[in-house]
Motif scaffolding. Structure first.
Motif, PDB file in Angstrom:
ATOM      1  N   GLY A  61       0.845  -1.259   0.039  1.00  0.00           N
ATOM      2  CA  GLY A  61       0.129  -0.071  -0.157  1.00  0.00           C
ATOM      3  C   GLY A  61       0.877   1.187  -0.050  1.00  0.00           C
ATOM      4  N   SER A  62      -0.017   2.455   0.223  1.00  0.00           N
ATOM      5  CA  SER A  62       0.823   3.648  -0.118  1.00  0.00           C
ATOM      6  C   SER A  62       1.750   4.029   1.115  1.00  0.00           C
ATOM      7  N   LYS A  63       1.362   3.335   2.484  1.00  0.00           N
ATOM      8  CA  LYS A  63       2.098   3.641   3.587  1.00  0.00           C
ATOM      9  C   LYS A  63       2.790   2.345   3.768  1.00  0.00           C
ATOM     10  N   GLY A  64       3.061   1.478   2.862  1.00  0.00           N
ATOM     11  CA  GLY A  64       3.777   0.121   2.793  1.00  0.00           C
ATOM     12  C   GLY A  64       5.202   0.293   3.072  1.00  0.00           C
ATOM     13  N   GLY A  65       5.670  -0.857   3.267  1.00  0.00           N
ATOM     14  CA  GLY A  65       7.417  -0.831   3.514  1.00  0.00           C
ATOM     15  C   GLY A  65       7.658  -2.165   4.246  1.00  0.00           C
ATOM     16  N   TYR A  66       8.548  -2.093   5.066  1.00  0.00           N
ATOM     17  CA  TYR A  66       9.145  -3.341   5.709  1.00  0.00           C
ATOM     18  C   TYR A  66       9.321  -2.978   7.194  1.00  0.00           C
ATOM     19  N   LEU A  67       8.725  -3.868   7.993  1.00  0.00           N
ATOM     20  CA  LEU A  67       8.822  -3.749   9.494  1.00  0.00           C
ATOM     21  C   LEU A  67       9.695  -5.194   9.898  1.00  0.00           C
ATOM     22  N   LEU A  68      10.192  -4.962  11.050  1.00  0.00           N
ATOM     23  CA  LEU A  68      10.838  -6.342  11.939  1.00  0.00           C
ATOM     24  C   LEU A  68       9.540  -7.248  12.185  1.00  0.00           C
ATOM     25  N   ALA A  69       9.851  -8.440  11.916  1.00  0.00           N
ATOM     26  CA  ALA A  69       8.857  -9.278  12.323  1.00  0.00           C
ATOM     27  C   ALA A  69       8.485  -9.717  13.597  1.00  0.00           C
ATOM     28  N   ARG A  70       9.539  -9.489  14.476  1.00  0.00           N
ATOM     29  CA  ARG A  70       9.523  -9.625  15.829  1.00  0.00           C
ATOM     30  C   ARG A  70      10.374  -8.486  16.829  1.00  0.00           C
ATOM     31  N   GLU A  71      10.185  -8.435  17.888  1.00  0.00           N
ATOM     32  CA  GLU A  71      10.860  -7.378  18.732  1.00  0.00           C
ATOM     33  C   GLU A  71      12.472  -7.434  18.491  1.00  0.00           C
ATOM     34  N   PRO A  72      13.152  -6.437  18.576  1.00  0.00           N
ATOM     35  CA  PRO A  72      14.664  -6.520  18.181  1.00  0.00           C
ATOM     36  C   PRO A  72      15.403  -7.371  18.996  1.00  0.00           C
ATOM     37  N   TRP A  73      14.979  -7.403  20.204  1.00  0.00           N
ATOM     38  CA  TRP A  73      15.757  -8.279  21.313  1.00  0.00           C
ATOM     39  C   TRP A  73      15.403  -9.840  21.040  1.00  0.00           C
ATOM     40  N   LYS A  74      14.576 -10.016  20.371  1.00  0.00           N
ATOM     41  CA  LYS A  74      14.319 -11.459  19.932  1.00  0.00           C
ATOM     42  C   LYS A  74      15.078 -11.980  18.530  1.00  0.00           C
ATOM     43  N   ILE A  75      15.747 -11.001  17.787  1.00  0.00           N
ATOM     44  CA  ILE A  75      16.430 -11.404  16.601  1.00  0.00           C
ATOM     45  C   ILE A  75      17.840 -11.398  17.044  1.00  0.00           C
ATOM     46  N   SER A  76      18.662 -12.421  16.647  1.00  0.00           N
ATOM     47  CA  SER A  76      19.836 -12.582  16.962  1.00  0.00           C
ATOM     48  C   SER A  76      20.680 -12.324  15.778  1.00  0.00           C
ATOM     49  N   VAL A  77      21.951 -11.987  15.864  1.00  0.00           N
ATOM     50  CA  VAL A  77      22.844 -11.681  14.929  1.00  0.00           C
ATOM     51  C   VAL A  77      23.026 -12.871  13.957  1.00  0.00           C
ATOM     52  N   PHE A  78      23.042 -14.164  14.746  1.00  0.00           N
ATOM     53  CA  PHE A  78      23.286 -15.526  14.241  1.00  0.00           C
ATOM     54  C   PHE A  78      22.058 -15.709  13.184  1.00  0.00           C
ATOM     55  N   GLU A  79      20.913 -15.380  13.632  1.00  0.00           N
ATOM     56  CA  GLU A  79      19.742 -15.776  13.063  1.00  0.00           C
ATOM     57  C   GLU A  79      19.654 -15.020  11.486  1.00  0.00           C
ATOM     58  N   ILE A  80      20.308 -13.925  11.593  1.00  0.00           N
ATOM     59  CA  ILE A  80      20.383 -13.146  10.440  1.00  0.00           C
ATOM     60  C   ILE A  80      21.282 -13.469   9.460  1.00  0.00           C
ATOM     61  N   SER A  81      22.492 -13.906  10.152  1.00  0.00           N
ATOM     62  CA  SER A  81      23.678 -14.450   9.297  1.00  0.00           C
ATOM     63  C   SER A  81      23.200 -15.726   8.470  1.00  0.00           C
ATOM     64  N   GLU A  82      22.322 -16.755   9.697  1.00  0.00           N
ATOM     65  CA  GLU A  82      22.096 -18.105   9.098  1.00  0.00           C
ATOM     66  C   GLU A  82      21.107 -17.778   7.891  1.00  0.00           C
ATOM     67  N   CYS A  83      20.275 -16.680   8.005  1.00  0.00           N
ATOM     68  CA  CYS A  83      19.143 -16.568   6.866  1.00  0.00           C
ATOM     69  C   CYS A  83      19.826 -16.006   5.613  1.00  0.00           C
ATOM     70  N   LEU A  84      20.984 -15.264   5.521  1.00  0.00           N
ATOM     71  CA  LEU A  84      21.333 -14.773   4.338  1.00  0.00           C
ATOM     72  C   LEU A  84      22.632 -15.777   3.855  1.00  0.00           C
ATOM     73  N   GLU A  85      23.440 -16.316   4.799  1.00  0.00           N
ATOM     74  CA  GLU A  85      24.553 -17.068   4.305  1.00  0.00           C
ATOM     75  C   GLU A  85      24.035 -18.627   4.234  1.00  0.00           C
ATOM     76  N   GLY A  86      23.268 -18.886   4.880  1.00  0.00           N
ATOM     77  CA  GLY A  86      22.923 -20.428   4.862  1.00  0.00           C
ATOM     78  C   GLY A  86      23.728 -20.927   5.743  1.00  0.00           C
ATOM     79  N   LEU A  87      23.329 -22.325   6.102  1.00  0.00           N
ATOM     80  CA  LEU A  87      24.226 -23.098   7.224  1.00  0.00           C
ATOM     81  C   LEU A  87      25.260 -23.757   6.394  1.00  0.00           C
ATOM     82  N   ASP A  88      26.521 -23.804   7.251  1.00  0.00           N
ATOM     83  CA  ASP A  88      27.459 -24.632   6.539  1.00  0.00           C
ATOM     84  C   ASP A  88      27.126 -25.971   6.577  1.00  0.00           C
ATOM     85  N   ILE A  89      27.650 -26.680   5.864  1.00  0.00           N
ATOM     86  CA  ILE A  89      27.475 -27.883   5.637  1.00  0.00           C
ATOM     87  C   ILE A  89      28.676 -28.658   6.423  1.00  0.00           C
TER      88      ILE A  89
END
Length: 145
Positions: A61-89
């Motif tokens: 929508g016109s006021k659309g965009g992106y928001l965090l899906a959860r509170e900032p204290w519930k999102i770890s840097v590891f989770e971000i890295s894992e999402c972007l880089e994938g898991l090491d095999i």
């Protein structure tokens, strides 16, 4: 270990979103890109990946965009890295039989280093990063008389 450009841009974008989390207003890509000096097109791809990973959500929508899906204290840097880089095999069980003792030792050390790095990334949340940033900004304030 190095922080990839992809992860760095994503973390900067998420920090910007965490800063505005309390307002509840979605942020547009161009706002985030301008504040953090990230190319718009690249940020769009990163946010799409983070959306699929459940870290951010999008609003249309016109006021659309992106928001965090959860509170900032519930999102770890590891989770971000894992999402972007994938898991090491990890090497399979069959793989260990064909490797030399030297190779196995190197693999064990690398696995230990990876686990230590992951532990550090897991203990830091977006909220932690925001607090560190804010405290450093406070230290840089100069008072003139």
């Amino acid at each position: 270990m190095e922080l990839s450009c992809k992860s760095q841009y994503a973390i900067l974008a998420l920090l910007e979103m965490a800063t505005h989390y309390e307002s509840g207003e979605p942020m547009q890509i161009r706002q985030i890109a301008a504040q953090q000096d990230i190319p718009d097109r690249y940020l769009e791809q990163l946010l799409a990946t983070l959306r699929r990973g459940g870290i951010v959500k999008s609003q249309r929508g016109s006021k659309g965009g992106y928001l965090l899906a959860r509170e900032p204290w519930k999102i770890s840097v590891f989770e971000i890295s894992e999402c972007l880089e994938g898991l090491d095999i990890k090497p399979g069980e069959d793989d260990t039989n064909s490797k030399s003792v030297d190779s196995l030792i190197v693999d064990e050390i690398w696995q230990e280093a990876r686990q230590a790095a992951n532990a550090v990334l897991q203990k830091h949340s977006l909220q932690d990063l925001c607090e560190k940033r804010d405290s450093r900004k406070q230290l840089n304030i100069m008072y003139y008389i």
